[in-house]
Design a protein around this motif. Structure first.
Motif, PDB file in Angstrom:
ATOM      1  N   PRO A  36       0.904  -1.285  -0.018  1.00  0.00           N
ATOM      2  CA  PRO A  36      -0.007   0.025  -0.226  1.00  0.00           C
ATOM      3  C   PRO A  36       0.848   1.312   0.069  1.00  0.00           C
ATOM      4  O   PRO A  36       0.397   2.497  -0.498  1.00  0.00           O
ATOM      5  CB  PRO A  36      -0.842  -0.251   1.224  1.00  0.00           C
ATOM      6  CG  PRO A  36      -0.889  -1.576   1.563  1.00  0.00           C
ATOM      7  CD  PRO A  36       0.321  -2.141   1.089  1.00  0.00           C
ATOM      8  N   SER A  37       1.958   1.305   0.657  1.00  0.00           N
ATOM      9  CA  SER A  37       2.855   2.591   0.580  1.00  0.00           C
ATOM     10  C   SER A  37       3.307   2.926  -0.734  1.00  0.00           C
ATOM     11  O   SER A  37       3.545   4.176  -1.017  1.00  0.00           O
ATOM     12  CB  SER A  37       4.213   1.916   1.493  1.00  0.00           C
ATOM     13  OG  SER A  37       4.838   1.318   0.660  1.00  0.00           O
ATOM     14  N   LEU A  38       3.301   2.040  -1.894  1.00  0.00           N
ATOM     15  CA  LEU A  38       3.724   2.305  -3.272  1.00  0.00           C
ATOM     16  C   LEU A  38       2.418   3.216  -3.990  1.00  0.00           C
ATOM     17  O   LEU A  38       2.707   3.927  -4.881  1.00  0.00           O
ATOM     18  CB  LEU A  38       3.925   1.278  -3.883  1.00  0.00           C
ATOM     19  CG  LEU A  38       5.274   0.414  -3.529  1.00  0.00           C
ATOM     20  CD1 LEU A  38       5.349  -0.888  -4.299  1.00  0.00           C
ATOM     21  CD2 LEU A  38       6.459   1.262  -3.420  1.00  0.00           C
ATOM     22  N   ASN A  39       1.316   3.002  -3.310  1.00  0.00           N
ATOM     23  CA  ASN A  39       0.121   3.736  -3.991  1.00  0.00           C
ATOM     24  C   ASN A  39      -0.270   3.360  -5.520  1.00  0.00           C
ATOM     25  O   ASN A  39      -0.538   4.318  -6.232  1.00  0.00           O
ATOM     26  CB  ASN A  39       0.203   5.148  -3.692  1.00  0.00           C
ATOM     27  CG  ASN A  39       0.069   5.776  -2.489  1.00  0.00           C
ATOM     28  OD1 ASN A  39      -0.828   5.182  -1.552  1.00  0.00           O
ATOM     29  ND2 ASN A  39       1.097   6.827  -1.860  1.00  0.00           N
ATOM     30  N   VAL A  40       0.119   2.213  -5.844  1.00  0.00           N
ATOM     31  CA  VAL A  40      -0.041   1.809  -7.035  1.00  0.00           C
ATOM     32  C   VAL A  40      -1.645   1.160  -7.318  1.00  0.00           C
ATOM     33  O   VAL A  40      -1.996   0.240  -6.388  1.00  0.00           O
ATOM     34  CB  VAL A  40       0.676   0.536  -7.418  1.00  0.00           C
ATOM     35  CG1 VAL A  40       0.393  -0.116  -8.850  1.00  0.00           C
ATOM     36  CG2 VAL A  40       2.411   0.984  -7.554  1.00  0.00           C
TER      37      VAL A  40
END
Length: 154
Positions: A36-40
């Protein structure tokens, strides 16, 4: 005759390896779960070429990057699990075939100065079955890149 069959078998093995046909890992962005930290969010991105996804995060201005242009970028590279692989600031290079992986090159095409783009690269346009330093074979790659300069004076 035996030598001919051996040669034919060897040719098939070499061609299969060259085509990245080893299916031991995820190869497409749709095959992986992104941290989730990558916001893909692939649904919010544009697929521009065979599993290569882009999303403009900040609009740029001026001319659009093309293969062969000299660029200066800031970038960060992650694996889909959120592992940081590499990053750089004010990195200057020519965006050319063979200078960077195809997915990065194709993903940058069309960027304007100041643009920040998220680029998700399938294995075949990245390092494929070979992998690379810290990058396992068949890895999908996630780049965040900002174009700082286009064709700067040398």
């Amino acid at each position: 005759m035996r030598a001919l069959r051996s040669f034919a078998l060897l040719a098939v093995v070499v061609l299969a390896a060259a085509c990245d046909d080893d299916v031991t890992g995820p190869r497409l962005p749709t095959d992986v779960t992104f941290d989730p930290s990558l916001n893909v969010n692939l649904a919010a991105m544009t697929e521009v070429f065979d599993g290569l996804y882009i999303q403009t995060l900040t609009a740029g201005e001026g001319g659009a990057v093309e293969t062969g242009d000299r660029v200066v970028v800031d970038y960060t590279l992650w694996l889909p699990d959120g592992s940081l692989i590499d990053s750089g600031a004010d990195v200057a290079f020519t965006l050319a075939v063979g200078a960077v992986i195809d997915g990065f090159r194709l993903g940058m095409e069309g960027m304007g100065i100041g643009e920040t783009r998220l680029i998700v690269v399938p294995s075949a346009l990245g390092y494929g079955a070979a992998g690379n330093q810290g990058i396992p074979p068949h890895s999908v790659l996630v780049f965040r890149v900002t174009l700082d300069a286009l064709n700067p004076p040398t």
